[in-house]
Design a protein around this motif. Structure first.
Motif, PDB file in Angstrom:
ATOM      1  N   ARG A 187     -28.827  12.936  80.183  1.00 57.07           N
ATOM      2  CA  ARG A 187     -29.743  11.925  80.708  1.00 57.07           C
ATOM      3  C   ARG A 187     -28.958  10.787  81.327  1.00 57.07           C
ATOM      4  O   ARG A 187     -28.903   9.678  80.808  1.00 57.07           O
ATOM      5  CB  ARG A 187     -30.654  11.400  79.606  1.00 57.07           C
ATOM      6  CG  ARG A 187     -31.641  12.416  79.072  1.00 57.07           C
ATOM      7  CD  ARG A 187     -32.758  12.722  80.022  1.00 57.07           C
ATOM      8  NE  ARG A 187     -33.656  11.583  80.184  1.00 57.07           N
ATOM      9  CZ  ARG A 187     -34.646  11.539  81.053  1.00 57.07           C
ATOM     10  NH1 ARG A 187     -34.865  12.549  81.857  1.00 57.07           N
ATOM     11  NH2 ARG A 187     -35.410  10.479  81.121  1.00 57.07           N
ATOM     12  N   GLY A 188     -28.286  11.051  82.442  1.00 57.35           N
ATOM     13  CA  GLY A 188     -27.640   9.995  83.198  1.00 57.35           C
ATOM     14  C   GLY A 188     -26.287   9.576  82.649  1.00 57.35           C
ATOM     15  O   GLY A 188     -25.727  10.185  81.739  1.00 57.35           O
ATOM     16  N   THR A 189     -25.772   8.486  83.205  1.00 58.22           N
ATOM     17  CA  THR A 189     -24.433   8.023  82.877  1.00 58.22           C
ATOM     18  C   THR A 189     -24.339   7.545  81.436  1.00 58.22           C
ATOM     19  O   THR A 189     -23.297   7.705  80.793  1.00 58.22           O
ATOM     20  CB  THR A 189     -24.020   6.902  83.841  1.00 58.22           C
ATOM     21  OG1 THR A 189     -24.081   7.407  85.181  1.00 58.22           O
ATOM     22  CG2 THR A 189     -22.611   6.406  83.561  1.00 58.22           C
ATOM     23  N   TYR A 190     -25.400   6.943  80.908  1.00 55.89           N
ATOM     24  CA  TYR A 190     -25.361   6.500  79.518  1.00 55.89           C
ATOM     25  C   TYR A 190     -25.076   7.678  78.591  1.00 55.89           C
ATOM     26  O   TYR A 190     -24.153   7.640  77.759  1.00 55.89           O
ATOM     27  CB  TYR A 190     -26.680   5.824  79.129  1.00 55.89           C
ATOM     28  CG  TYR A 190     -26.678   5.340  77.699  1.00 55.89           C
ATOM     29  CD1 TYR A 190     -26.122   4.111  77.364  1.00 55.89           C
ATOM     30  CD2 TYR A 190     -27.219   6.117  76.674  1.00 55.89           C
ATOM     31  CE1 TYR A 190     -26.095   3.668  76.050  1.00 55.89           C
ATOM     32  CE2 TYR A 190     -27.193   5.684  75.356  1.00 55.89           C
ATOM     33  CZ  TYR A 190     -26.636   4.463  75.048  1.00 55.89           C
ATOM     34  OH  TYR A 190     -26.600   4.034  73.738  1.00 55.89           O
ATOM     35  N   SER A 191     -25.856   8.734  78.717  1.00 59.27           N
ATOM     36  CA  SER A 191     -25.650   9.913  77.871  1.00 59.27           C
ATOM     37  C   SER A 191     -24.271  10.520  78.093  1.00 59.27           C
ATOM     38  O   SER A 191     -23.598  10.924  77.141  1.00 59.27           O
ATOM     39  CB  SER A 191     -26.730  10.960  78.148  1.00 59.27           C
ATOM     40  OG  SER A 191     -27.996  10.502  77.728  1.00 59.27           O
TER      41      SER A 191
END
Length: 249
Positions: free
Chosen positions: A142-146
């Protein structure tokens, strides 16, 4: 008296670690950007627990902030909690590249550099610990955070294997939704998250310290999140994406 350095120490999980470690008799080095808030936290912890609480105002997304904390770690601490982090309200294509790079610097470069700065002293003493706060989001794309939190998990497991023989422990901590300022600061709407999925920050810190003492390398607080993480690790990618969408960012 042992010493613990905590980043992102004035709120949420970082503040919970500060309270738990102060109650355990640790001297503290509190790291965050807001010097006034740091001073207030240090004063409150000293008054309640009678421990020394040093403050170090530093922005870990900037070179001077990282260097300052590296220097302090080089003088020796017994426990490092890499907790500083943030989220984005939008997806990858909705977020400025500069903001994504700042996230990578804070979640990845800072964790790497501060862990590396802390370990020589611990190895020399034959004991010590590093807790790198990741997220159960590490197990879902799920995106850069994940992605950045997945890096924290992999890095921590690798470092743990490398230093385990020296009596030093490195652990990735992967909480789920925790009642902190994190989502409000990121302007993320969490109104649809079911109540049973929320964890108190104190519970997360307590579980982390228990697992660190046991030599666990990836700590996932609560049985419900152990199940969710297992879904992320073992089910087919198509189903994993569906679960990630249902859970939200």
């Amino acid at each position: 008296m042992p010493t613990a350095l905590i980043t992102g120490a004035t709120a949420g999980i970082g503040a919970a670690f500060a309270r738990r470690l102060a109650a355990d008799g640790f001297s503290l080095v509190l790291v965050a950007r807001d010097e006034r808030r740091l001073a207030s936290s240090a004063s409150a912890l000293h008054k309640r627990y009678g421990v020394d609480a040093e403050v170090l105002a530093a922005d870990l997304s900037r070179e001077e902030g990282l260097a300052a904390v590296e220097e302090r770690l080089g003088r020796g601490v017994d426990l490092l909690v890499n907790n500083a982090g943030f989220g984005h309200p939008g997806g990858f294509l909705d977020t400025p590249v500069a903001d994504e790079l700042t996230m990578l610097r804070l979640h990845c470069e800072a964790v790497l550099r501060l862990t590396r700065a802390a370990l020589p002293y611990m190895i020399g003493k034959g004991r010590g610990g590093v807790v790198n706060v990741a997220s159960v989001a590490a197990f879902f794309p799920r995106g850069t955070y994940s992605a950045s939190k997945a890096w924290v998990v992999s890095f921590s497991e690798s470092a743990a294997a490398e230093v385990g023989g020296a009596g030093v422990r490195v652990m990735a901590l992967c909480p789920g939704f925790v009642r902190t300022e994190f989502h409000e600061r990121a302007e993320i709407d969490v109104s649809g998250i079911p109540r049973p999925l929320w964890l108190p920050a104190g519970r997360v810190a307590d579980d982390a310290m228990r697992d660190l003492a046991r030599g666990v390398r990836v700590s996932i607080p609560s049985a419900r999140y152990k199940v969710i993480a297992a879904i992320g690790r073992y089910v087919p990618r198509s189903l994993m994406n569906l679960v990630a969408q249902r859970l939200g960012r």
